[in-house]
Scaffold this motif. Structure first.
Motif, short mmCIF file in Angstrom:
data_model
loop_
_atom_site.label_atom_id
_atom_site.label_comp_id
_atom_site.label_asym_id
_atom_site.label_seq_id
_atom_site.Cartn_x
_atom_site.Cartn_y
_atom_site.Cartn_z
N ARG A 90 -3.20 -7.13 21.58
CA ARG A 90 -2.68 -7.25 22.96
C ARG A 90 -2.63 -5.91 23.69
O ARG A 90 -1.63 -5.57 24.33
CB ARG A 90 -1.30 -7.91 22.96
N LEU A 92 -4.20 -3.35 26.71
CA LEU A 92 -4.83 -3.49 28.02
C LEU A 92 -6.18 -2.79 27.96
O LEU A 92 -6.26 -1.58 27.74
CB LEU A 92 -3.95 -2.88 29.11
N PRO A 93 -7.28 -3.54 28.17
CA PRO A 93 -8.62 -2.98 27.94
C PRO A 93 -9.00 -1.88 28.91
O PRO A 93 -9.84 -1.04 28.60
CB PRO A 93 -9.55 -4.20 28.13
N ASN A 94 -8.38 -1.87 30.11
CA ASN A 94 -8.77 -0.85 31.10
C ASN A 94 -7.87 0.38 31.05
O ASN A 94 -7.84 1.17 31.98
CB ASN A 94 -8.75 -1.47 32.50
N ARG A 95 -7.11 0.51 29.97
CA ARG A 95 -6.27 1.70 29.83
C ARG A 95 -6.55 2.38 28.49
O ARG A 95 -6.84 1.71 27.50
CB ARG A 95 -4.79 1.31 29.90
N PHE A 103 2.34 2.83 29.35
CA PHE A 103 2.62 1.66 30.18
C PHE A 103 3.94 1.02 29.76
O PHE A 103 4.77 0.64 30.60
CB PHE A 103 1.47 0.66 30.03
#
Lengths: 226, 292
Positions: A90, A92-95, A103
């Motif tokens: 889980r 976040l793919p763009n971070r 985050f």
């Protein structure tokens, strides 16, 4: 630390309860495995502790707070005292790894300065020093799970819940993740882990609670998968 | 401070990510609010015109050409004594002719063709309560020497009828467009929540407060509502400038003027209604539909 008092959970439309009159007590600093076949009610246990679902009957106490009676606006603050790791990471793919961990701090109101200080520390702790600026797809499965553990641990929770954290990892990587969880446990954090992985359970020799058909069929202090 | 910045950044990226939907949302919102504003302005206008004309409106009692002086004097004293009547003015044929000439000064042919004695003499009666026309009419209609009793309000009634139906039409359009706007808001928020489902799941997991999770979505809707109300306000300003003060200026004597202050008052009203309704819709969508 965690107490379930005669908890029954029946999902709507289900013919039989997922957990049936279960009582468990877990002390501070313990490392506990929940094992059992699919659909035995292990994951319901995690969901109850996170207050994602409420029990049909019985009481759930976490940090000596009655979770079942908790007002919905208190749940966010309650969840800050619990870290959580899942089979599917889980992230976040763009971070980046750093941003994923930061985050978790930012959304509960910590400043950027705190994140800059704390996040590298915890990434170092999970063994990802130097890989802070990689994106999840640039990391191996084991490394991704380390990021997830870092995110779960960065707020120094009292309890770490792990729902089949090694389910997507090969045996060697799994063992590394287990070493990491063990280290976190040694800092005083209570670890509750749901797993299928007999190897790991047998190696760790920690408390094992076996669930079958929604009931506890075994509770051993230094158990094996069996 | 940094959370505020985070929320604002999220709002802007959210609106931009879904820009076609955002534009559709703003346009429908603007149309709905323009119509609402027009409806409210018309409502005020009609009310004001009614009170304005009620003070001016007269009942005209036209007398027959063969009326005797006795009949006329009797009628005048009865009218003066009547508790329903506030003011009575007599208008002779000559005065009527004067007024007629003034009124049609730009049509000399018409004035030429009318002789002073062809215009009837009349009493111009102002009533204490202009609604009481029927009672006055019933009382005097049968008296000798009276040709016709005319209530100017009936003529105005048609004008008010048109204005009222315009107002209703504007409100109906406002409601229909408003419903469309709300559905678009709900849809936009669902799409936004879906595209951010991973972030939302993580935020819930690590214990971000509910307002912090929901605020960016709700503010997206509020932002669209505010822009929509701004566009609606600009439309109303243009309508006042181009229509009321422009091509419809000839009606200015009939329509009471629409002051600028009233147009400017519509900006906070529309902005308030637009943003409040979007915020509530957004919040309800999140709470009951998306369960963020």
């Amino acid at each position: 630390m965690i107490q379930l008092e005669r908890v029954t959970k029946t999902y709507p439309k289900a013919s039989r309860p997922s957990l049936d009159d279960v009582s468990v007590s877990i002390e501070k600093g313990e490392f506990v495995f929940f094992i059992g076949p699919s659909g035995s009610g292990k994951s319901t246990m995690i969901k109850l502790l996170l207050h994602e679902v409420t029990p049909t009957k019985g009481k759930v106490l976490v940090n000596s707070k009655d979770v079942t009676a908790m007002r919905s606006w208190r749940i966010p603050a309650f969840r800050r005292s619990i870290g959580c790791v899942f089979q599917d990471f889980r992230l976040l793919p763009n971070r980046t790894a750093f941003e994923n961990v930061a985050f978790a701090l930012e959304v509960i109101g910590k400043s950027k300065a705190v994140a800059r200080r704390v996040v590298p520390e915890v990434l170092e702790l999970v063994g990802l020093g130097g890989k802070e600026h990689r994106y999840p797809q640039e990391l191996s499965g084991g490394e991704q799970q380390r990021v997830a553990v870092a995110r779960a641990f960065v707020n120094r929770p009292l309890i770490l819940l792990a729902d089949e954290p090694t389910g997507n990892l090969d045996p060697d990587t799994s063992i590394e993740i287990m070493r990491l969880l063990d280290r976190i446990n040694r800092t005083g954090t209570t670890v509750v882990m749901v797993t299928h992985d007999s190897n790991i359970v047998n190696q760790m020799r920690r408390r094992v609670i076996e669930i079958e058909g929604g009931r506890i069929v075994r509770d051993q202090p230094r158990g094996v998968y069996g | 401070m940094m959370r505020v910045k985070y929320v604002l950044t999220e709002v802007l990226t959210g609106l931009w990510r879904n820009v076609t939907m955002t534009v559709a949302m703003i346009i429908t919102m603007a149309v709905s609010l323009t119509m609402l504003g027009a409806g409210v302005l018309l409502y005020w206008q009609v009310n004001e015109m009614e009170t304005f004309f009620n003070t001016k409106v007269e009942v005209s009692i036209f007398l027959r050409t063969d009326v005797t002086e006795e009949q006329r004097n009797g009628l005048q004293s009865d009218l003066k004594a009547d508790p329903l009547v506030r003011e009575v003015n007599y208008e002779s044929s000559e005065q009527a002719y004067e007024n007629f000439r003034k009124l049609y000064a730009d049509a000399p042919d018409l004035v030429e063709s009318v002789k002073a004695d062809t215009l009837p003499q009349s009493f111009r009666v102002k009533l204490k309560d202009p609604q009481q026309f029927q009672a006055v009419s019933d009382k005097y209609r049968a008296r000798p020497g009276i040709d016709e009793i005319v209530d100017q309000r009936q003529l105005l009634g048609k004008v008010f009828g048109i204005l009222n139906s315009m107002q209703n039409l504007a409100l109906v359009v406002a409601i229909v467009q408003g419903v469309a706007a709300l559905l678009l808001v709900a849809n936009t928020i669902q799409v936004a929540a879906y595209s951010k489902r991973r972030e939302v799941a993580v935020m819930k997991l690590v214990g971000a407060s509910n307002w912090f999770i929901q605020a960016p979505f709700v503010l997206e809707a509020v932002f669209a509502g505010l822009i929509g109300s701004l566009l609606a306000f600009i439309t109303l300003v243009l309508a006042k400038w181009l229509l009321i003060d422009g091509s419809l200026k000839s009606l200015a004597s009939l329509l009471t003027p629409v002051p600028w202050s009233r147009i400017f008052l519509m900006l906070p009203i529309l902005a308030g209604i637009g943003s409040l309704i979007s915020a509530v819709t957004g919040w309800i969508t999140l709470r009951f539909y998306v369960r963020v």
